[in-house]
Design an enzyme around this catalytic site. Structure first.
Site, PDB file in Angstrom:
ATOM      1  N   LYS A  97       0.851  -1.194   0.000  1.00 17.05           N
ATOM      2  CA  LYS A  97       0.000   0.000   0.000  1.00 17.05           C
ATOM      3  C   LYS A  97       0.885   1.243   0.000  1.00 17.05           C
ATOM      4  O   LYS A  97       1.899   1.278   0.721  1.00 17.05           O
ATOM      5  CB  LYS A  97      -0.894  -0.044   1.250  1.00 17.05           C
ATOM      6  CG  LYS A  97      -1.938   1.050   1.336  1.00 17.05           C
ATOM      7  CD  LYS A  97      -2.821   0.848   2.584  1.00 17.05           C
ATOM      8  CE  LYS A  97      -3.910   1.874   2.719  1.00 17.05           C
ATOM      9  NZ  LYS A  97      -4.777   1.651   3.895  1.00 17.05           N
TER      10      LYS A  97
ATOM     11  N   SER B 289      -9.672   1.721   2.924  1.00 17.77           N
ATOM     12  CA  SER B 289      -8.815   2.475   2.038  1.00 17.77           C
ATOM     13  C   SER B 289      -7.798   1.633   1.271  1.00 17.77           C
ATOM     14  O   SER B 289      -7.246   2.104   0.280  1.00 17.77           O
ATOM     15  CB  SER B 289      -8.054   3.544   2.843  1.00 17.77           C
ATOM     16  OG  SER B 289      -7.219   2.950   3.812  1.00 17.77           O
TER      17      SER B 289
ATOM     18  N   SER C 240      -9.827  -0.617   7.048  1.00 21.14           N
ATOM     19  CA  SER C 240      -9.243  -0.451   5.716  1.00 21.14           C
ATOM     20  C   SER C 240      -8.561  -1.665   5.116  1.00 21.14           C
ATOM     21  O   SER C 240      -8.206  -1.636   3.934  1.00 21.14           O
ATOM     22  CB  SER C 240      -8.252   0.714   5.733  1.00 21.14           C
ATOM     23  OG  SER C 240      -8.960   1.908   5.561  1.00 21.14           O
TER      24      SER C 240
HETATM   25  N1  GLN Z   1     -13.175   3.914   6.443  1.00 18.84           N
HETATM   26  C1  GLN Z   1     -12.545   4.288   7.674  1.00 18.84           C
HETATM   27  C2  GLN Z   1     -12.243   5.758   7.673  1.00 18.84           C
HETATM   28  O1  GLN Z   1     -12.431   6.373   6.652  1.00 18.84           O
HETATM   29  C3  GLN Z   1     -11.318   3.470   7.904  1.00 18.84           C
HETATM   30  C4  GLN Z   1     -10.073   3.987   7.320  1.00 18.84           C
HETATM   31  C5  GLN Z   1      -8.877   3.117   7.611  1.00 18.84           C
HETATM   32  O2  GLN Z   1      -9.003   2.057   8.213  1.00 18.84           O
HETATM   33  N2  GLN Z   1      -7.714   3.610   7.233  1.00 18.84           N
HETATM   34  O3  GLN Z   1     -11.846   6.295   8.655  1.00 18.84           O
END
Ligand code: GLN
Length: 465
Positions: A74, A149, A173
């Protein structure tokens, strides 16, 4: 040879037997067309060098499950000398001068790094749509989002562009994109994997983890990245004790607050049926503070985001608007111009929740709720071994469908954020499909009991295949 359907285990066996070389694999994956826009960048030159080096090590008799295995990373995890953008204009050309601890460990294990995968800007989002570099497509249906994400990592694994990938999980994410793309994702216990070299989103929740095709591969990668690291003071001493859980003795908790009417009915039915198919001892449990989780999560993360993003002022590195007249103007131009909408929204929200007069009402309160949520889980684990829940209340949605409604997007995180707030490990894996769209299930364990989750998941995987 079609390497894209093979697992780490199979590729590793082939490498040891001399059936093919790491260079063969690397060339194959590098040349495979990325028709879902999973990668922000491919690392052709360095990957080929790493593959040659791995082949030398294999030739000289060295063996290792990850020696010569190609992986994706990532693009918020640093590899020395390789652009790390966090999918933001603010870091479009940033080249880190050091390796993240997980990268250092994987390099020693002989992993070849194919490329950096797409994500929501600074990992803030659930669809990969907030990336400065554009959206990644879901390999199961290209009109839909891959989740986020870590959408690029999940899509890369699901479409055979890599065998495994690293992701990060602050509120879901890793698990949610794994569920949306029909692959396996592990969010380890907070503290089990070093965060050194991960671009911080919300430091008290961020955790690096793994996305792979199956549970066994996920375990292989996890076992080579966990452990205490002097560079991350929250990392813990950890010993992974291989266990083989006896399915007939397992007690699984099903929290009633996670099977609500608001969720997709077909998804709910599939998950309930999949749990029945396991033929395990199931008990209903209650996690009563679940209803406060999203509010607490978005206050805590935004507060930490507003602090962590402070360093991106455009003066030291990253995006810089040279037309600024003075210092204040440069802040407006660099931060206003360098960040996308979602990041700015969270900085503003977090600055508010941390400001004098509001800190106690919001931030402090959210910390108290976090404590209660953690306690809910600790109480539940007194009577069950593992907890099973859905990963997401909905199937992968259409690209563009929710991006204009942040609140609707935030609501989708309901089943994953609680785990981060409690610091627990959880695995997301596919259990079924509806109209060719995958259904993901979440297996949650006690702190530092990844071994138990993985052992159970390997047995469940055989039933759900
Ligand atoms: N969807 C969640 C957020 O937007 C999780 C993001 C993540 O785990 N980096 O905060």
């Amino acid at each position: 040879m079609d390497y894209s359907s093979m697992t780490i285990k199979e590729l590793s066996r082939g490498l040891s037997n001399g059936d093919f070389s790491s260079l063969d694999l690397t060339n194959y994956f590098l040349n495979k067309e990325d028709d879902v826009s999973a990668y922000i960048s491919k690392l052709k030159k360095s990957a080929l060098e790493q593959a040659k080096e791995a082949d030398e090590r294999i030739k000289s008799g060295e063996r290792g499950e990850l020696l010569g295995i190609p992986m994706a990373v990532k693009d918020n995890i640093m590899i020395k000398g390789v652009k790390c953008t966090s999918a933001s204009l603010a870091l479009k050309d940033y080249i880190p001068p050091y390796d993240a601890t997980v990268i250092k460990k994987l390099k020693e294990a002989g992993v070849v790094f194919l490329g950096k995968t797409n994500l929501d800007e600074f990992a803030m989002g659930s669809s990969t749509e907030s990336s400065y570099f554009g959206v990644t497509l879901n390999p199961c249906d290209k009109t839909r989002v891959p989740g986020g994400s870590s959408g690029g990592s999940a899509a890369a694994v699901a479409s055979g562009l890599t065998v495994s990938a690293l992701g990060s999980d602050t509120g879901g994410s890793i698990r949610q994109p794994a569920a949306f793309c029909g692959v396996v994702g592990l969010k380890p216990t907070y503290g089990s994997v070093s965060r050194y070299g991960l671009a911080a989103m919300a430091s008290s929740l961020d955790q690096i983890g793994v996305i792979s095709k199956n549970v066994e591969d996920t375990e292989i990668v996890f076992k080579s990245i966990f452990g205490r690291d002097v560079m991350d003071s929250t990392s813990a001493d950890y010993s992974f004790n291989d266990i083989d859980v006896d399915k007939s003795k397992l007690k699984i908790g099903i929290p009633k607050e996670y099977f609500v009417d608001g969720m997709d009915q077909a998804m709910k039915e599939e998950i309930e049926q999949s749990i029945k198919d396991l033929d395990v001892d199931v008990v209903e449990i209650s996690l009563p503070h679940t209803k406060y989780a999203l509010s607490a999560y978005y206050i805590i993360t935004s507060s930490e985001v507003s602090s962590n993003m402070g360093k991106y002022d455009g003066l030291r590195y990253g995006f810089s608007d040279n037309s600024a007249k003075d210092l204040i103007d440069s802040y407006f131009k660099n931060r206003g111009g360098g960040f996308g909408k979602e990041v700015k929204r969270r900085i503003i929200l977090g600055t508010h929740t941390l400001s004098a007069g509001y800190k106690d009402a919001y931030y402090q309160k959210a910390l108290e709720v976090r404590h209660l949520i953690r306690q809910d889980f600790l109480d539940a684990f007194k009577s069950v071994d593992l907890i099973i829940t859905p990963v997401s209340p909905s199937f992968p949605f259409k690209i563009g469908e929710k991006i204009t409604d942040p609140l609707e997007m935030y609501l989708l995180d309901i089943f994953t954020v609680t785990i981060n707030l409690a610091g627990l490990p959880a695995l997301s894996m596919p259990c079924s499909k509806v109209n060719n769209l995958p259904v993901g299930i979440q297996i949650i364990g006690k702190h530092f009991e990844e071994a138990k989750i993985l052992s159970a998941a390997k047995q469940f995987e055989k039933i759900w295949k």
